[in-house]
Every structure is written in C-alpha cells, then in structure tokens.
Design a protein around this motif. Structure first.
Motif, PDB file in Angstrom:
ATOM      1  N   GLY A 124      46.280  29.921  39.084  1.00 56.14           N
ATOM      2  CA  GLY A 124      45.640  30.847  40.023  1.00 56.14           C
ATOM      3  C   GLY A 124      46.249  32.230  39.970  1.00 56.14           C
ATOM      4  N   LEU A 138      44.986  33.983  36.875  1.00 55.62           N
ATOM      5  CA  LEU A 138      43.620  34.479  37.047  1.00 55.62           C
ATOM      6  C   LEU A 138      43.598  35.729  37.916  1.00 55.62           C
ATOM      7  CD1 LEU A 138      40.574  34.165  36.602  1.00 55.62           C
ATOM      8  CD2 LEU A 138      40.531  32.769  38.669  1.00 55.62           C
ATOM      9  N   LEU A 139      44.365  35.728  39.000  1.00 54.94           N
ATOM     10  CA  LEU A 139      44.417  36.906  39.867  1.00 54.94           C
ATOM     11  C   LEU A 139      44.983  38.105  39.118  1.00 54.94           C
ATOM     12  CD1 LEU A 139      45.561  35.430  43.295  1.00 54.94           C
ATOM     13  CD2 LEU A 139      43.296  36.277  42.654  1.00 54.94           C
ATOM     14  N   LEU A 169      42.255  39.385  36.771  1.00 54.91           N
ATOM     15  CA  LEU A 169      41.229  40.116  37.505  1.00 54.91           C
ATOM     16  C   LEU A 169      41.729  41.473  37.983  1.00 54.91           C
ATOM     17  CD1 LEU A 169      39.637  37.203  39.560  1.00 54.91           C
ATOM     18  CD2 LEU A 169      38.670  38.376  37.571  1.00 54.91           C
ATOM     19  N   ALA A 181      39.858  40.625  43.928  1.00 55.05           N
ATOM     20  CA  ALA A 181      39.588  39.217  44.208  1.00 55.05           C
ATOM     21  C   ALA A 181      40.498  38.756  45.344  1.00 55.05           C
ATOM     22  CB  ALA A 181      39.839  38.370  42.967  1.00 55.05           C
ATOM     23  N   ARG A 231      42.758  36.075  47.578  1.00 56.55           N
ATOM     24  CA  ARG A 231      43.698  35.027  47.167  1.00 56.55           C
ATOM     25  C   ARG A 231      43.027  33.662  47.089  1.00 56.55           C
ATOM     26  NH1 ARG A 231      48.968  36.210  46.819  1.00 56.55           N
ATOM     27  NH2 ARG A 231      49.621  34.095  47.288  1.00 56.55           N
ATOM     28  N   VAL A 276      40.424  32.920  45.568  1.00 54.30           N
ATOM     29  CA  VAL A 276      40.016  32.714  44.179  1.00 54.30           C
ATOM     30  C   VAL A 276      41.171  32.088  43.393  1.00 54.30           C
ATOM     31  CG1 VAL A 276      39.350  33.896  42.045  1.00 54.30           C
ATOM     32  CG2 VAL A 276      38.319  34.556  44.213  1.00 54.30           C
ATOM     33  N   GLY A 277      42.375  32.545  43.635  1.00 55.58           N
ATOM     34  CA  GLY A 277      43.544  31.976  42.974  1.00 55.58           C
ATOM     35  C   GLY A 277      43.796  30.536  43.393  1.00 55.58           C
ATOM     36  N   LEU A 308      41.515  28.384  44.510  1.00 57.62           N
ATOM     37  CA  LEU A 308      40.472  27.560  43.906  1.00 57.62           C
ATOM     38  C   LEU A 308      40.704  27.367  42.413  1.00 57.62           C
ATOM     39  CD1 LEU A 308      37.321  28.912  45.762  1.00 57.62           C
ATOM     40  CD2 LEU A 308      38.448  26.715  46.070  1.00 57.62           C
ATOM     41  N   ALA A 309      41.153  28.406  41.739  1.00 56.70           N
ATOM     42  CA  ALA A 309      41.447  28.294  40.306  1.00 56.70           C
ATOM     43  C   ALA A 309      42.592  27.324  40.063  1.00 56.70           C
ATOM     44  CB  ALA A 309      41.786  29.662  39.729  1.00 56.70           C
TER      45      ALA A 309
END
Length: 71
Positions: free
Chosen positions: A22, A25-26, A29, A36, A38, A40-41, A43-44
C-alpha cells in the motif's frame, strides 16, 4: 487477508513491512501527481496479501497433485 495482517502485526512484524504494498502504491501515485487517500493504500495492502494467499493456495494444490500423481 485481514487475519494475516493482524497476526503479522501481533507477532511484531514492522508495520512498514506489513503495509509495504500500500505504501508503494501511494508513493507511486504521489510521484505521478495523483492525490490518493490513505484508504487506497490500505485496500492495496489487503488486496496484495489476498493475492499472496491465493497464489500460495495454487502452489499448494499443484504440489499436492504432483505428489499424488507421482506416488
């Protein structure tokens, strides 16, 4: 995947290692200038651990089948 994440944290694995997918990915991005949250991180991270569990299950099944056929 959630149980695995909680277990890793309970056994003292550093959060930076548990949440590495995560965070990566953050960072990607952010580098791409895409804001994005947090979430999103998080979930990733959950998706990455889930994929790892699924991949291990496929390997386990394949090895068990090859041992059964070879024996």
């Amino acid at each position: 995947a959630l149980v695995l994440i909680v277990a890793l944290m309970a056994f003292g694995v550093r959060p930076s290692l548990v949440f590495a997918p995560g965070l990566a990915l953050l960072a990607f991005l952010k580098h791409a200038h895409l804001p994005a949250p947090r979430a999103v991180g998080v979930l990733a991270t959950g998706a990455a651990w889930w994929l790892l569990i699924v991949a291990a299950g496929f390997v386990w099944t394949r090895v068990a089948a090859s041992r059964r056929d070879g024996a």
